[in-house]
Design an enzyme around this catalytic site. Structure first.
Site, PDB file in Angstrom:
ATOM      1  N   GLU A   1       0.811  -1.230   0.000  1.00  0.00           N
ATOM      2  CA  GLU A   1       0.000   0.000   0.000  1.00  0.00           C
ATOM      3  C   GLU A   1       0.843   1.279   0.000  1.00  0.00           C
ATOM      4  O   GLU A   1       0.492   2.261   0.650  1.00  0.00           O
ATOM      5  CB  GLU A   1      -1.006   0.001   1.162  1.00  0.00           C
ATOM      6  CG  GLU A   1      -2.121  -1.008   0.953  1.00  0.00           C
ATOM      7  CD  GLU A   1      -3.449  -0.577   1.572  1.00  0.00           C
ATOM      8  OE1 GLU A   1      -3.690   0.630   1.730  1.00  0.00           O
ATOM      9  OE2 GLU A   1      -4.255  -1.470   1.866  1.00  0.00           O
TER      10      GLU A   1
ATOM     11  N   HIS B   1      -2.184  -1.144  10.080  1.00  0.00           N
ATOM     12  CA  HIS B   1      -1.706  -2.495  10.385  1.00  0.00           C
ATOM     13  C   HIS B   1      -0.477  -2.386  11.286  1.00  0.00           C
ATOM     14  O   HIS B   1       0.193  -1.350  11.296  1.00  0.00           O
ATOM     15  CB  HIS B   1      -1.279  -3.219   9.099  1.00  0.00           C
ATOM     16  CG  HIS B   1      -2.418  -3.674   8.251  1.00  0.00           C
ATOM     17  ND1 HIS B   1      -2.611  -4.977   7.893  1.00  0.00           N
ATOM     18  CD2 HIS B   1      -3.433  -2.979   7.672  1.00  0.00           C
ATOM     19  CE1 HIS B   1      -3.679  -5.082   7.133  1.00  0.00           C
ATOM     20  NE2 HIS B   1      -4.204  -3.875   6.977  1.00  0.00           N
TER      21      HIS B   1
END
Lengths: 420, 420
Positions: A49, A272
């Site tokens: 990402e 995360h």
């Protein structure tokens, strides 16, 4: 292979949640991620990402002294988001784009535009061929009614195929990334059983991190905590998997995760948690590999592939239905257009009657019909491609199953799993 | 590897030109192709342009006694057109779809809809691991002004990557297919130099076929002869390439092509000629492979990759320009729409003035603006993906070049090409 001394190898993996202007504290977080990587001085960092190339270039510059080698995998409309920073020279890079990755009209989920893929880089450390893979699979937005499950299973299938087919010459295989699958999910089992990759969370001698190795935790201020409630406040969907070979024994000395906020800052590195694994590569006498182990797992593998095939069939059924719906709607749009033209032609021929022709409604309805036709045509092309990809995967699975079942029959005779 | 006796292995490759309702004599030709394959009793047949699954299923049934194993590679909207029929069990199949393959709006060329790819099947004959690849690259419609050249170079790059990365464990590698490239074209050189694959036309002890091995000849009634005039009436664009390994020595005993019409019929098998190659696989003592040869070719390989990189850059420049054009046109469409809405709003506010509002023109212009916006949006997404794919390939080429150049410096020291 030219070495015999054990090699210490440290791997980092993080889904950076780097959507510029949308992700909170995006720019500051990339600064902190860069600081962390420079401080940790790892062998390789696998990032997901990193959607914007500017952020990759920022990191590349910031990390250049510790990590002189890097690669940014480009694909799809926005990119794959995959980036690798390495202390060691990257000798080759190869990208495999998954054939299915959500739907372009589900713009709020955005996965389709990301062009998800698995990237591979080749390192050579003291003669050891290290094949490092980084990937990011389709997100799971609703576990109870997960319409993307067949896509994710196809991605897991393609991921295991890519790793198996491209790492035959590897001394060591490492895979890091956000799989968006829980440890016992079908896709995770498919990947692990077929490739023989081991989970560093299970194998690490020392673990230091979030409870049960969770990488997506409810304490994270960027996370929608509602989704995590059924799982006791956290899930483990990011992994560092590994495998040795007949030539090299790989052991995982330790695994750690970040635990919430960046030290001294109010925000964490991402939505995360990051993973850091430390491995020890010990060259061994040829033939001492993990091949026997895999042979034991054949029945389990056959079951997993069967289960995956069922899931792909469910997806196929659904895609075929959508394909037919698009075709039917398109035909309706066409009939409507023809009808409208016929109605418009009536006053043209009935020359005597002087009725005002409703031009505005005519054009509006015409535009509507045309829009329906165009939209359904695009959808039809898209769903046909989805059907083809699902059928293709199912065919491959059938083929693999018959070969696996044959090996299963022979398995008392043939112990080595690298029979093929 | 469990055998030591030489193995005779016969490979067939044909671009079948199987476009139902468009290709001439399509159905009859598939009957004849089936007859030929049954008569020849080959080890493996690699077919391209089997666009319709019904034709594949027809062949599958017809060939079932001689070729009990088959695989049809599905991808894209129509399919990849790739089919494999084998005498030996196919243990695994894997497909790699090329990231670039023409433009969807060039419907008359149709390549985009075909989802071109390279398929791989794994055979195991007496313990020998045979990796067989089949592919079909983007067609060349105009050699002088070939707008698809960068796409074909990217495909050739991805093809060599796929073969190199997935065939490390192969005892024998075979590639058959319609490359749509002449023997000395950039893509062919890139493929051959990087993978070390040899051309069966050059290596065959015996050759029986069309002059200079041409597979696309002007005598063919389905061929547009005008295109072939500059090349003396024929070109060689279909290939069977091969490679042995340290464990197996592969020699090409013979190569033949079909020569025009099917015996006893007025039409040929296809618009291409078919190739049949006979190989001899001789297990050898380890280390006797073709590795040294490749090391000699390093300077040539570096030049070829450099040349390919230049071509990709040209394509990238062009794609970026198209991307900007799409964006600019889209913005113009948007401005036009806003202007129109502003003009429409004038009588709304000027309540006193009673002028007839030109509804029809308003709707027509509105629809036009909307169509421009939609079309340019789709084109922008498409060209952005093209840019990403070209950039990605260029990055990979740069990486590969620096690694190759390093090997070149080391080459007096390191003779083995499988250093990595």
């Amino acid at each position: 292979m030219t070495t015999s001394a054990p090699i210490r190898f440290r791997v980092f993996s993080l889904n950076c949640w780097g959507i510029r202007y949308l992700s909170k504290n995006c720019k500051e977080r990339f600064v902190r991620i860069g600081d962390l990587l420079n401080q940790e001085q790892l062998d390789i960092a696998l990032l997901q990402e990193v959607w914007c190339e500017k952020d990759f270039l920022f990191l590349k510059k910031k990390l250049s002294s510790i990590y002189p080698y890097s690669h940014y995998f480009k694909s799809g409309f926005i990119g794959s988001g995959l980036a690798v920073f390495s202390k060691h020279q990257i000798h080759d890079a190869f990208l495999y784009r998954y054939s299915l990755n959500g739907y372009p009209y589900m713009a709020q989920h955005g996965d389709w535009f990301g062009g998800k893929a698995v990237g591979k880089v080749l390192l050579n450390i003291n003669g050891l061929k290290i094949h490092v893979f980084v990937t990011h699979l389709h997100a799971e937005y609703c576990r109870e009614k997960d319409s993307y499950l067949p896509h994710r299973v196809v991605q897991a299938w393609e991921l295991q195929q890519f790793i198996r087919h491209t790492s035959a010459a590897a001394d060591v295989v490492i895979l890091g990334g956000d799989l968006n699958m829980h440890p016992d999910d079908l896709g995770t089992r498919l990947l692990r059983n077929y490739t023989g990759l081991q989970d560093s969370f299970n194998e690490a001698v020392n673990f230091d991190g979030c409870e049960e190795g969770h990488t997506h935790i409810s304490e994270n201020p960027f996370t929608n905590t509602d989704n995590l409630v059924p799982f006791g406040g956290g899930i483990r969907i990011d992994y560092i998997l590994f495998k040795g070979s007949g030539e090299v024994d790989v052991s995982c000395k330790s695994l750690s995760t970040t635990k919430g906020p960046v030290p001294g800052h109010p925000f964490p590195y991402s939505d995360h948690e990051a993973l850091t694994a430390e491995f020890l590569f010990t060259p061994t006498t040829k033939g001492n590999g993990c091949s026997e182990r895999q042979s034991d797992k054949l029945p389990e593998l056959v079951n997993t592939v069967n289960e995956a095939r069922t899931e792909v069939k469910v997806g196929l059924h659904c895609a075929e239905r959508m394909c037919h719906t698009a075709a039917r709607t398109g035909i309706m749009g066409l009939i409507l257009l023809v009808l409208e033209l016929a109605i418009a032609a009536v006053p043209l021929f009935a020359l005597g009657a002087e009725q005002p022709f409703p031009k505005a409604s005519f054009y509006l309805l015409g535009a509507l019909c045309f829009a329906i036709l165009l939209a359904t045509l695009l959808l039809y092309v898209f769903y046909s491609m989805e059907v083809k990809a699902l059928q293709g995967t199912e065919d491959q699975m059938r083929l693999a199953l018959s070969s696996l079942q044959e090996r299963l029959k022979e398995s008392p005779k043939v112990l080595s799993s690298d029979h093929l």
